[in-house]
Structures are given as C-alpha cells and as structure tokens.
Design a protein around this motif. Structure first.
Motif, PDB file in Angstrom:
ATOM      1  N   THR A 112     -43.486  -5.349 -27.433  1.00  0.00           N
ATOM      2  CA  THR A 112     -44.119  -6.434 -28.176  1.00  0.00           C
ATOM      3  C   THR A 112     -44.556  -5.925 -29.538  1.00  0.00           C
ATOM      4  O   THR A 112     -45.291  -4.940 -29.643  1.00  0.00           O
ATOM      5  CB  THR A 112     -45.335  -6.990 -27.414  1.00  0.00           C
ATOM      6  OG1 THR A 112     -44.916  -7.434 -26.125  1.00  0.00           O
ATOM      7  CG2 THR A 112     -45.958  -8.160 -28.163  1.00  0.00           C
ATOM      8  N   THR A 113     -44.079  -6.580 -30.591  1.00  0.00           N
ATOM      9  CA  THR A 113     -44.436  -6.235 -31.959  1.00  0.00           C
ATOM     10  C   THR A 113     -44.943  -7.485 -32.673  1.00  0.00           C
ATOM     11  O   THR A 113     -44.210  -8.468 -32.789  1.00  0.00           O
ATOM     12  CB  THR A 113     -43.224  -5.668 -32.723  1.00  0.00           C
ATOM     13  OG1 THR A 113     -42.693  -4.548 -31.995  1.00  0.00           O
ATOM     14  CG2 THR A 113     -43.636  -5.227 -34.118  1.00  0.00           C
ATOM     15  N   ASN A 114     -46.208  -7.434 -33.094  1.00  0.00           N
ATOM     16  CA  ASN A 114     -46.822  -8.588 -33.769  1.00  0.00           C
ATOM     17  C   ASN A 114     -46.686  -9.870 -32.949  1.00  0.00           C
ATOM     18  O   ASN A 114     -46.400 -10.945 -33.471  1.00  0.00           O
ATOM     19  CB  ASN A 114     -46.198  -8.790 -35.159  1.00  0.00           C
ATOM     20  CG  ASN A 114     -46.434  -7.620 -36.090  1.00  0.00           C
ATOM     21  OD1 ASN A 114     -47.487  -6.985 -36.033  1.00  0.00           O
ATOM     22  ND2 ASN A 114     -45.461  -7.324 -36.939  1.00  0.00           N
ATOM     23  N   GLY A 115     -46.855  -9.716 -31.650  1.00  0.00           N
ATOM     24  CA  GLY A 115     -46.810 -10.870 -30.765  1.00  0.00           C
ATOM     25  C   GLY A 115     -45.417 -11.324 -30.388  1.00  0.00           C
ATOM     26  O   GLY A 115     -45.262 -12.267 -29.617  1.00  0.00           O
ATOM     27  N   VAL A 116     -44.391 -10.644 -30.885  1.00  0.00           N
ATOM     28  CA  VAL A 116     -43.003 -11.010 -30.593  1.00  0.00           C
ATOM     29  C   VAL A 116     -42.441 -10.039 -29.549  1.00  0.00           C
ATOM     30  O   VAL A 116     -42.477  -8.824 -29.736  1.00  0.00           O
ATOM     31  CB  VAL A 116     -42.130 -10.977 -31.866  1.00  0.00           C
ATOM     32  CG1 VAL A 116     -40.688 -11.303 -31.525  1.00  0.00           C
ATOM     33  CG2 VAL A 116     -42.676 -11.951 -32.899  1.00  0.00           C
TER      34      VAL A 116
END
Length: 263
Positions: A112-116
């Motif tokens: 998960t990166t920045n909520g993605v």
C-alpha cells in the motif's frame, strides 16, 4: 491553591450528583440515552436464484446476485472452464455446492502506497495454488517433493481439476438445520476410487491417496454458538454459509479445501 481546591470539591461533587440523578430529557443539549433491548434478527438465506446463476453473477460482475455486484467467484469459474465442467451441474436439484471465493484459490502479495493497494507479484502466498503447489521434482535422497506455487489453473492436470470440482458438489441438502458438531458424511459427484496425480501436492494428501477413497467429504458445525462456522473435512471453516438457492444449498469458503479428511 490547596485552599481553593478544597473549597471547590463539595460544589463539584454536588454538580455530578445532580447531573447523574437529573430527570431531564436532555443533558448539555444532547438526548439522554434510553434503555435498548437487543432484538436478534436472522437474515433471509434465500437468494431466489439457482446456484449456477449465483456463481455466474458473482464471477462476471455483469449481474446482481442478492443485491451484490462483484467478481468473487472469478477464479472458480475459470477453473470450471479449464476442467470442462458445464455450469449445468450447478442447476441440478437437491445438491450442496461448495463455492471457492477467489481468496480460497490464490492470494497475491500486495503493498500500500499513499492509500493505493498494488500487487507486487503473481506468485500466490495463500490459497489452493499455494497450499497445494506444483511438484517440479523429488529429492532422490529424502524422497521429499520439490515444489513451486501454481500461478494458473493450467499448471494442474485438467483431470485433477475436473475431479477436484466434482468433489465439491455433494448429493442432498446439508445446512445448519441438519448439521451439528459431529461430522456428517456427504457423497460427492466424484466417482469412488478416483485418484489425484502426484504432479501436485494434492496427490500427496490423505496419506498419499489424494481424495477420500469413497468420494466423500465431511461437514460439521464447529460448535453450538449462533455464530459458529461450517467446517469442511475437519480443516477449513466457511467464509459465509447457508445460502439457500432455488436448487440447493451453497456454502462459500475463503481458504483452500483439502481433497480428503484431516484427522
């Protein structure tokens, strides 16, 4: 300061007692909580469609099954197609159908990166393809199989996949109303004496026999709790269960299902 605190203490206590015993309907502008009696409600288990349509709707996302539109049975449908099993088998009456959620077949690693959320590999870390991997060789000294996770249905022999899905269709209706904490034997569509190849770890299960020799699977309710799951072969708890289709019963599993009993 000590004198000031002592002089305020009786006033604070009096205020707390007054607020606690107040018969006013509002406190600081908020409605006071009233007693609430919990009322148990049971959701209607009837889905109003056949097991086949339930599977198709929630595999393709093109239809709405029981108010839900998703593709949670996508990989089960792909497996049935690879095995050459007609969905007409899921239209026949008086059967218990064990469905496999996508998570029961393969779970891929993610980050998960920045909520993605993104998938980091196509190599499963859980599910059938991970729990029962492909055998690439056998150690000549130890006799222990060397394996790798499957990444697609075609990694498995077609006959193995066909027999596996036949094993997940039981004769008769088996649901919460006629199951209990003792294992119930359910005859599947798998012919008696069917075997699994040793090309995957499915064929090493059940003391090297693969399938249950009688083509049976076993269901029970874990315990007497209202929230207790249905357990398959002493090993896998349901993800959701008790769907009453127009032609039978559907139980959904979100973890891999073994081809034989686990003692």
């Amino acid at each position: 300061m000590k004198i000031l605190k002592n002089s305020l203490l009786p006033a604070i206590i009096l205020l707390l007692v007054t607020l606690t015993q107040s018969s006013c309907k509002k406190l600081f502008g908020l409605n006071r909580q009233t007693d609430y009696d919990y009322v148990k409600k049971t959701l209607d288990p009837n889905i109003g469609i056949s097991a086949g349509k339930f599977l198709l709707d929630r595999a393709t996302g093109t239809g709405v099954a029981n108010g839900v539109n998703d593709t949670v049975f996508k990989y089960m449908k792909l497996g049935l197609e690879y095995a050459g099993i007609d969905l007409a088998e899921y239209e026949k009456a008086d059967r218990t159908f064990l469905f496999m959620h996508n998570d029961g077949i393969r779970v891929l690693p993610t980050k998960t990166t920045n909520g993605v959320i993104t998938t980091t590999s196509n190599i499963p870390t859980a599910g059938l393809w991970f729990d029962f991997p492909i055998v690439t060789s056998v150690n000549p000294t130890t006799g222990v199989p060397v394996t790798r996770p499957a990444t697609k249905w075609s990694d498995y022999p077609k006959e193995d996949v066909k027999n596996y899905f036949l094993y997940l269709i039981g004769e008769g209706r088996h649901n919460f109303d006629n199951l209990n904490a003792n294992n119930k034997t359910v005859k599947s569509l798998l012919p008696t004496g069917a075997v699994l190849s040793k090309s995957t770890m499915l064929g090493y299960f059940n003391a090297g026999k693969g399938f249950d020799e009688g083509g049976n699977f076993y269901l029970k309710i874990l315990n007497n709790s209202d929230q207790a799951p249905i357990v398959h072969n002493n090993r896998t708890n349901d993800r959701s269960a008790g769907y009453v289709a127009t032609n039978g019963i559907v139980h959904v599993f979100g973890a891999s299902l073994a081809p034989g009993m686990l003692n």
